[in-house]
Design an enzyme around this catalytic site. Structure first.
Site, PDB file in Angstrom:
ATOM      1  N   CYS A 136       0.798  -1.223   0.033  1.00  6.41           N
ATOM      2  CA  CYS A 136       0.040  -0.037   0.121  1.00  6.41           C
ATOM      3  C   CYS A 136       0.814   1.168  -0.299  1.00  6.41           C
ATOM      4  O   CYS A 136       0.423   2.381  -0.165  1.00  6.41           O
ATOM      5  CB  CYS A 136      -0.970  -0.222   1.222  1.00  6.41           C
ATOM      6  SG  CYS A 136      -2.355  -1.185   1.128  1.00  6.41           S
ATOM      7  N   HIS A 152      -3.300   7.342   3.202  1.00  5.13           N
ATOM      8  CA  HIS A 152      -3.548   6.151   2.497  1.00  5.13           C
ATOM      9  C   HIS A 152      -4.935   5.859   3.046  1.00  5.13           C
ATOM     10  O   HIS A 152      -5.212   5.741   4.407  1.00  5.13           O
ATOM     11  CB  HIS A 152      -2.558   4.852   2.984  1.00  5.13           C
ATOM     12  CG  HIS A 152      -3.103   3.719   2.446  1.00  5.13           C
ATOM     13  ND1 HIS A 152      -3.645   3.368   1.722  1.00  5.13           N
ATOM     14  CD2 HIS A 152      -3.133   2.302   3.421  1.00  5.13           C
ATOM     15  CE1 HIS A 152      -3.989   2.001   1.444  1.00  5.13           C
ATOM     16  NE2 HIS A 152      -3.634   1.462   2.657  1.00  5.13           N
ATOM     17  N   ASN A 192     -10.065   0.311   0.151  1.00  2.01           N
ATOM     18  CA  ASN A 192      -8.677   0.396   0.246  1.00  2.01           C
ATOM     19  C   ASN A 192      -8.165  -0.191  -1.176  1.00  2.01           C
ATOM     20  O   ASN A 192      -8.270  -1.467  -1.619  1.00  2.01           O
ATOM     21  CB  ASN A 192      -8.079  -0.710   1.384  1.00  2.01           C
ATOM     22  CG  ASN A 192      -6.617  -0.677   1.420  1.00  2.01           C
ATOM     23  OD1 ASN A 192      -5.884  -0.029   0.455  1.00  2.01           O
ATOM     24  ND2 ASN A 192      -6.089  -1.262   2.343  1.00  2.01           N
TER      25      ASN A 192
END
Length: 322
Positions: free
Chosen positions: A113, A249, A279
Site C-alpha cells: 500500500c 492512505h 482500500n
C-alpha cells in the site's frame, strides 16, 4: 536547487461499483458492520479482462493532459503496484508503450500500500539529482483479484483503482521531504502466502489471497505513522500547523482519524475517499490527491502531507508544496 514539482494529476476507477448492500448478498456481513468498523460504503471492482495497466494508463493519460505534457517528453515512468499485469515485463513498460513514451526508463515498485509514495520518493531523488526532468508516477491496483470473497473480515476492505502525477524539475518548491521505512519482521500480520518462487497452491485462484490480522495491523500502523509524520516535518523544517491538508492512505477511517488526531488536525483538513473507494492499496493516495485537486479543495501553494502504510510492513511519506 531543483525541486520535483507536481504539474498534473489524474485518476481512474472501474465502472463496476460494489456496495455494502451488494456484499450482504454474498457474504455474512452488513452495511452497518462495514461502515462502523471501516467507514467504507462502496468500492469499485475491475471488470473481467480489465487490468492494473488499463487503469494506470487511463490515470496517466489524464495526468499528462492536466500537466500539458506529451508522453514522448517523459524521462521516466515509475509504477507503484503489488498487482502487476504480468510477472514481466513491468506494468510500467506496458503503460509506457501504450502512451508512446518508448525509450525512457520504466519500472515498477512493490511496497504494497505504500507503493505510490515509495515511487514518488524514487522519482523525487532522480529529479533532485539532475538525472531526470519529467517523470510520470503512477499508483495502480486490481487488488480485488486477490480477495477471498468468503472471508467477511477482509473482502469488504478492498477495491480497484489508479492515480497518477506528473513531476517536473522546477526552481519553485515542490516535494520538500520524503521518508521510506520497512520492517519485514511483521510479514506474518499482512501478506499473500503464494508467489512465483515459493509456488502456488491448488486452492481457488491458485491460493492467491490476502491474509491479515486486522487489530494488530491497526496498532502498528497508528504507532508508526505517528513517528513518520514527526520525522517528515522535521526534515522539511516545518511544524504541524503549517500543513494545509493531510492526504493519507485510504485503508480504514479509524486509522485516518487516529493519525489526524495525533497531528492535531481537524478532519476538515483531511482528504477522505475511503468511503467511496475502499482500500485501493498503491492507488489510494494518488486517487485521493486527484480527487482533492479536481474538487478544488487543494490549491496551488498549499502544503500537503502524504502518508501510507502497507504490507511488509512498509510505511512512507511525502511533504509537498503543491
Amino acid at each position: 536547487m531543483k525541486y520535483a514539482r507536481i504539474i498534473g494529476t489524474g485518476s481512474a476507477l472501474p465502472e463496476k461499483v460494489l456496495t455494502n448492500a451488494d456484499l450482504e448478498k454474498i457474504v455474512d456481513t452488513s452495511d452497518e458492520w462495514i461502515r462502523t468498523r471501516t467507514g467504507i460504503t462502496q468500492r469499485h471492482v475491475a471488470a473481467d479482462g480489465e487490468t492494473t495497466g488499463d487503469l494506470g494508463f487511463l490515470a496517466a493519460t489524464r495526468a499528462l493532459e492536466a500537466a500539458g505534457v506529451r508522453a514522448e517528453d517523459l524521462d521516466m515512468i515509475v509504477v507503484g503496484t503489488t498487482t502487476p499485469d504480468l510477472v514481466f515485463p513491468s506494468t510500467a513498460c506496458l503503460i509506457q508503450h501504450r502512451l508512446g513514451a518508448n525509450g525512457c526508463a520504466a519500472f515498477d515498485v512493490n511496497a504494497a500500500c505504500s507503493g505510490f509514495v515509495y515511487a514518488l520518493g524514487v522519482a523525487n531523488a532522480f529529479i533532485r539529482s539532475g538525472q531526470k526532468k519529467k517523470v510520470l508516477v503512477i499508483g495502480a491496483e486490481t487488488l480485488t483479484r486477490m480477495v477471498d470473497w468468503t472471508e467477511r473480515e477482509s473482502c469488504v476492505l478492498f477495491g480497484d483503482g489508479a492515480g497518477a502525477v506528473v513531476l517536473e524539475a522546477s526552481d519553485e518548491p515542490g516535494i520538500l521531504a520524503t521518508r521510506q521505512h520497512a520492517d519485514g519482521g511483521y510479514k506474518h500480520l499482512l501478506f499473500s502466502p503464494v508467489g512465483v518462487s515459493v509456488g502456488f497452491s491448488d486452492a481457488p485462484n491458485h491460493g492467491v489471497k490476502i491474509t491479515m490480522a486486522g487489530r494488530e495491523v491497526f496498532k502498528v500502523a497508528v504507532k508508526t505513522l505517528d513517528s513518520l509524520v514527526g520525522e517528515t516535518l522535521a526534515d522539511a523544517g516545518m511544524t504541524e500547523d503549517q500543513v494545509d491538508w493531510l492526504i493519507p492512505h485510504q485503508a480504514n477511517l479509524r486509522i485516518i482519524e487516529a493519525t489526524a488526531k495525533r497531528l492535531n488536525m481537524s478532519m476538515d483538513r483531511v482528504i477522505v475517499t475511503v468511503d467511496k473507494h475502499a482500500n485501493t492499496s498503491s492507488g489510494s493516495v494518488p486517487l485521493a490527491l486527484d480527487h482533492a485537486v479536481r474538487s478544488g479543495k487543494v490549491k496551488r501553494g498549499q502544503n500537503l502531507l502524504l502518508e501510507a502504510f502497507g504490507g511488509g510492513f512498509t510505511w512512507a511519506s511525502a511533504l509537498i508544496r503543491y
